[in-house]
Design a protein around this motif. Sequence first.
Motif, PDB file in Angstrom:
ATOM      1  N   VAL A   1       0.848  -1.196   0.000  1.00 25.03           N
ATOM      2  CA  VAL A   1       0.000   0.000   0.000  1.00 25.03           C
ATOM      3  C   VAL A   1       0.885   1.248   0.000  1.00 25.03           C
ATOM      4  CG1 VAL A   1      -1.865   1.231   1.160  1.00 25.03           C
ATOM      5  CG2 VAL A   1      -1.703  -1.263   1.379  1.00 25.03           C
ATOM      6  N   PRO A   2       0.727   2.150  -0.966  1.00 23.66           N
ATOM      7  CA  PRO A   2       1.534   3.377  -0.989  1.00 23.66           C
ATOM      8  C   PRO A   2       1.272   4.235   0.246  1.00 23.66           C
ATOM      9  CG  PRO A   2       0.456   3.021  -3.113  1.00 23.66           C
ATOM     10  CD  PRO A   2      -0.145   2.042  -2.151  1.00 23.66           C
ATOM     11  N   VAL A   3       2.302   4.927   0.708  1.00 21.84           N
ATOM     12  CA  VAL A   3       2.183   5.780   1.889  1.00 21.84           C
ATOM     13  C   VAL A   3       1.102   6.836   1.695  1.00 21.84           C
ATOM     14  CG1 VAL A   3       3.376   7.494   3.303  1.00 21.84           C
ATOM     15  CG2 VAL A   3       4.564   5.423   2.611  1.00 21.84           C
ATOM     16  N   ARG A   4       1.003   7.407   0.489  1.00 20.06           N
ATOM     17  CA  ARG A   4       0.020   8.463   0.244  1.00 20.06           C
ATOM     18  C   ARG A   4      -1.411   7.950   0.417  1.00 20.06           C
ATOM     19  NH1 ARG A   4       1.884   7.052  -4.858  1.00 20.06           N
ATOM     20  NH2 ARG A   4       0.296   6.368  -6.350  1.00 20.06           N
ATOM     21  N   VAL A   5      -1.637   6.662   0.133  1.00 20.43           N
ATOM     22  CA  VAL A   5      -2.966   6.073   0.312  1.00 20.43           C
ATOM     23  C   VAL A   5      -3.288   5.946   1.802  1.00 20.43           C
ATOM     24  CG1 VAL A   5      -4.398   4.025  -0.047  1.00 20.43           C
ATOM     25  CG2 VAL A   5      -2.910   4.854  -1.882  1.00 20.43           C
ATOM     26  N   VAL A   6      -2.318   5.472   2.580  1.00 25.05           N
ATOM     27  CA  VAL A   6      -2.508   5.336   4.025  1.00 25.05           C
ATOM     28  C   VAL A   6      -2.768   6.704   4.652  1.00 25.05           C
ATOM     29  CG1 VAL A   6      -1.490   4.558   6.195  1.00 25.05           C
ATOM     30  CG2 VAL A   6      -1.032   3.296   4.090  1.00 25.05           C
ATOM     31  N   ASP A   7      -2.005   7.706   4.212  1.00 24.47           N
ATOM     32  CA  ASP A   7      -2.175   9.052   4.759  1.00 24.47           C
ATOM     33  C   ASP A   7      -3.533   9.626   4.377  1.00 24.47           C
ATOM     34  OD1 ASP A   7      -1.077  11.178   6.295  1.00 24.47           O
ATOM     35  OD2 ASP A   7      -0.773  12.315   4.457  1.00 24.47           O
ATOM     36  N   ALA A   8      -4.005   9.345   3.160  1.00 23.33           N
ATOM     37  CA  ALA A   8      -5.328   9.815   2.734  1.00 23.33           C
ATOM     38  C   ALA A   8      -6.420   9.192   3.586  1.00 23.33           C
ATOM     39  CB  ALA A   8      -5.548   9.483   1.255  1.00 23.33           C
ATOM     40  N   VAL A   9      -6.275   7.903   3.888  1.00 24.65           N
ATOM     41  CA  VAL A   9      -7.241   7.214   4.750  1.00 24.65           C
ATOM     42  C   VAL A   9      -7.231   7.835   6.143  1.00 24.65           C
ATOM     43  CG1 VAL A   9      -7.798   5.027   5.873  1.00 24.65           C
ATOM     44  CG2 VAL A   9      -7.139   5.054   3.464  1.00 24.65           C
ATOM     45  N   ARG A  10      -6.035   8.163   6.631  1.00 22.90           N
ATOM     46  CA  ARG A  10      -5.925   8.794   7.949  1.00 22.90           C
ATOM     47  C   ARG A  10      -6.689  10.110   7.998  1.00 22.90           C
ATOM     48  NH1 ARG A  10      -3.071  12.974  10.051  1.00 22.90           N
ATOM     49  NH2 ARG A  10      -1.945  13.295   8.093  1.00 22.90           N
ATOM     50  N   LYS A  11      -6.558  10.905   6.948  1.00 28.90           N
ATOM     51  CA  LYS A  11      -7.206  12.213   6.925  1.00 28.90           C
ATOM     52  C   LYS A  11      -8.726  12.087   6.853  1.00 28.90           C
ATOM     53  CE  LYS A  11      -3.247  14.586   4.896  1.00 28.90           C
ATOM     54  NZ  LYS A  11      -2.684  15.264   3.697  1.00 28.90           N
ATOM     55  N   VAL A  12      -9.211  11.049   6.173  1.00 30.51           N
ATOM     56  CA  VAL A  12     -10.656  10.850   6.055  1.00 30.51           C
ATOM     57  C   VAL A  12     -11.244  10.302   7.354  1.00 30.51           C
ATOM     58  CG1 VAL A  12     -12.451   9.501   4.902  1.00 30.51           C
ATOM     59  CG2 VAL A  12     -10.616  10.541   3.556  1.00 30.51           C
ATOM     60  N   LEU A  13     -10.588   9.286   7.928  1.00 29.87           N
ATOM     61  CA  LEU A  13     -11.118   8.621   9.118  1.00 29.87           C
ATOM     62  C   LEU A  13     -10.809   9.381  10.408  1.00 29.87           C
ATOM     63  CD1 LEU A  13     -10.247   4.873   8.352  1.00 29.87           C
ATOM     64  CD2 LEU A  13     -12.414   6.077   7.960  1.00 29.87           C
ATOM     65  N   GLY A  14      -9.720  10.141  10.393  1.00 30.98           N
ATOM     66  CA  GLY A  14      -9.315  10.829  11.609  1.00 30.98           C
ATOM     67  C   GLY A  14      -8.366  10.022  12.453  1.00 30.98           C
ATOM     68  N   PHE A  15      -7.959   8.849  11.986  1.00 32.48           N
ATOM     69  CA  PHE A  15      -6.991   8.029  12.707  1.00 32.48           C
ATOM     70  C   PHE A  15      -6.228   7.167  11.703  1.00 32.48           C
ATOM     71  CE2 PHE A  15     -10.962   5.681  12.600  1.00 32.48           C
ATOM     72  CZ  PHE A  15     -10.583   4.417  12.193  1.00 32.48           C
TER      73      PHE A  15
END
Length: 228
Positions: A142-156
Motif C-alpha cells: 500500500v503506498p504511503v500516500r494512500v494510508v495518509d489519505a485514509v488517515r485524513k478521512v477517518l481521523g486516525f
Amino acid sequence: MPAWHSLLFAGLEPHSALPTALPMMFNRFCEVLPSPLRDIKILATSVAFYMPATKHLWWGLGIRPIDKRSFGDLLKAKNSVVLVPGGLSECMIMKKGQEAMYLRKRLGFVKLALQHGAHLLPAFAFGQSDTYSWYRPGPPLVPVRVVDAVRKVLGFVPLTMWGRFGTPVPHKVPMMVVFGKPIVLPKLDDPSQDEIKKYLNLYITAIEGLCERYKHQAGYGDTIFKVL
C-alpha cells in the motif's frame, strides 16, 4: 521555574501506537505527580468520542476532545491540560528502534498556550512505544500516500494493534515518564509567528534534552530519537 500551581500546558511525547502514559500517569490517583497536576485534563483525538459508550468512559476519566473550543474552555477555567503535540501524524512515521516526534510544524498548541498564559511542561514517556505491538499498512503493498489519505478521512491511522497474548491488554513493560522544567510563557492575546516559533523551539529543545539525558537510565540508549 514557576510554581506547580501555575496554569500548565503539558506536552507529552511520543504518541506511539497508543499513548498509554496519558491515563496511566495523569490521573488523580497517581501519587508520584505533584498534587496540582492530578486534576489535569487529558486532551485526545475527537475520534475517541464518536461512540456514546466510549465517550462516557473517556469523559469519566477526565479526557476531553482536542478542539479549539475545548482548549479555550478548559484554559479559561484555569484547568491545566495535557496532550501529545505530535498527534496521530507520529503514527505515520513510527519505526522500530526509533522515536520520531512530529513537532516542527505544530504551532497551534503553543499559540493557545501563549494566548492563555499557560506555561509549557515538556514530558517524555520511555517504554510507551513497547506497550503495544502494531502493524501499519504500507509499501510495497500500500503506498504511503494512500494510508495518509485514509488517515485524513477517518481521523486516525489504520493500525492493527495487539497487546499481551494478542489481547487489548498492554504488554507488561517498564515505562518511565520524565518531566522537564516548565517553560514560562507570557500572556499574549495575538502572538506573532516569530513569538510562537520561539517558544516552540524552546519546547523542542527541552524534549530533545529529556531524551538525551534519560535514555540510558530508561534502558533506551540504542534508540534513535529525532524531531521532524
